[in-house]
Design a protein around this motif. Structure first.
Motif, PDB file in Angstrom:
ATOM      1  N   TRP A 282      -3.473   8.974   2.539  1.00  0.00           N
ATOM      2  CA  TRP A 282      -3.654  10.312   3.117  1.00  0.00           C
ATOM      3  C   TRP A 282      -2.777  10.491   4.357  1.00  0.00           C
ATOM      4  O   TRP A 282      -2.511   9.535   5.077  1.00  0.00           O
ATOM      5  N   ARG A 283      -2.378  11.753   4.593  1.00  0.00           N
ATOM      6  CA  ARG A 283      -1.674  12.127   5.812  1.00  0.00           C
ATOM      7  C   ARG A 283      -2.159  13.521   6.205  1.00  0.00           C
ATOM      8  O   ARG A 283      -2.132  14.448   5.390  1.00  0.00           O
TER       9      ARG A 283
ATOM     10  N   ILE B  50      -1.131  11.985  -0.008  1.00  0.00           N
ATOM     11  CA  ILE B  50       0.329  11.929  -0.099  1.00  0.00           C
ATOM     12  C   ILE B  50       0.799  10.947  -1.179  1.00  0.00           C
ATOM     13  O   ILE B  50       1.938  11.016  -1.603  1.00  0.00           O
ATOM     14  N   GLU B  51      -0.096  10.050  -1.593  1.00  0.00           N
ATOM     15  CA  GLU B  51       0.267   9.134  -2.673  1.00  0.00           C
ATOM     16  C   GLU B  51      -0.995   8.645  -3.360  1.00  0.00           C
ATOM     17  O   GLU B  51      -2.018   8.421  -2.717  1.00  0.00           O
TER      18      GLU B  51
ATOM     19  N   ASP C 226       6.104  15.065  -6.996  1.00  0.00           N
ATOM     20  CA  ASP C 226       5.736  16.117  -6.057  1.00  0.00           C
ATOM     21  C   ASP C 226       4.491  16.826  -6.591  1.00  0.00           C
ATOM     22  O   ASP C 226       4.015  16.516  -7.685  1.00  0.00           O
TER      23      ASP C 226
ATOM     24  N   ASP D 121       4.710  17.029  -0.943  1.00  0.00           N
ATOM     25  CA  ASP D 121       5.606  15.904  -1.213  1.00  0.00           C
ATOM     26  C   ASP D 121       4.877  14.662  -1.724  1.00  0.00           C
ATOM     27  O   ASP D 121       5.385  13.548  -1.661  1.00  0.00           O
ATOM     28  N   MET D 122       3.687  14.859  -2.262  1.00  0.00           N
ATOM     29  CA  MET D 122       2.893  13.731  -2.764  1.00  0.00           C
ATOM     30  C   MET D 122       3.575  13.055  -3.947  1.00  0.00           C
ATOM     31  O   MET D 122       4.441  13.624  -4.596  1.00  0.00           O
TER      32      MET D 122
ATOM     33  N   TRP E 121      -3.834  18.306  -1.362  1.00  0.00           N
ATOM     34  CA  TRP E 121      -2.790  17.447  -1.919  1.00  0.00           C
ATOM     35  C   TRP E 121      -1.452  17.916  -1.343  1.00  0.00           C
ATOM     36  O   TRP E 121      -1.086  19.079  -1.471  1.00  0.00           O
ATOM     37  N   ALA E 122      -0.696  17.017  -0.713  1.00  0.00           N
ATOM     38  CA  ALA E 122       0.550  17.367  -0.030  1.00  0.00           C
ATOM     39  C   ALA E 122       1.640  17.783  -1.025  1.00  0.00           C
ATOM     40  O   ALA E 122       1.699  17.280  -2.151  1.00  0.00           O
TER      41      ALA E 122
ATOM     42  N   LYS F 120      -4.496  15.275   3.805  1.00  0.00           N
ATOM     43  CA  LYS F 120      -4.073  15.541   2.427  1.00  0.00           C
ATOM     44  C   LYS F 120      -3.612  14.247   1.764  1.00  0.00           C
ATOM     45  O   LYS F 120      -3.074  13.360   2.412  1.00  0.00           O
TER      46      LYS F 120
END
Length: 134
Positions: A109-110, A115-116, A48, A31-32, A28-29, A113
């Protein structure tokens, strides 16, 4: 674009279930963002990773750690996934207050991970969800 797999989705949720920030951050990022549906004390954007982890800890606390998500199906394409889960739990100290709903989580995903994420609840599940967390 990377193709997301069912294994990645499972690993992300498994990491989240540990409650260990370092392990969660592998999937999980930092900055998610996560949108919690409904109109209750938990609803709204978590902006976040720490806010998301705090939200999940609150879910655990309010449910006496009984809350669980049982996977039904996972779909994926490019940098997106959608998983269908059956969510079940009891409110802490109130064994007759039960959450028993089906949910879809839409994840973006990015770099491997999340991201949202956004949760979606259908039919009378939304009313039950709001009442459970009220």
């Amino acid at each position: 674009m990377a193709l997301i797999t069912a294994e990645q989705v499972k690993a992300a949720y498994d990491a989240l279930a540990t409650g260990k920030r370092d392990h969660i951050a592998e999937h999980w990022a930092e900055d998610m963002r996560w949108l919690v549906p409904g109109h209750n004390r938990l609803s709204g954007w978590k902006d976040d990773l720490d806010a998301f982890i705090d939200f999940m800890a609150e879910v655990g606390r309010l449910s006496g750690n009984s809350f669980r998500m049982d996977a039904i199906a996972v779909m994926f394409a490019d940098d997106f996934s959608a998983d269908v889960t059956h969510n079940l739990g009891n409110r802490a100290g109130e064994p007759d207050r039960i959450l028993d709903i089906d949910v879809v989580h839409f994840l973006k995903w990015r770099d491997g991970k999340v991201i949202e994420g956004r949760g979606a609840i259908f039919g009378d599940g939304t009313t039950q969800y709001d009442a459970f967390w009220a």
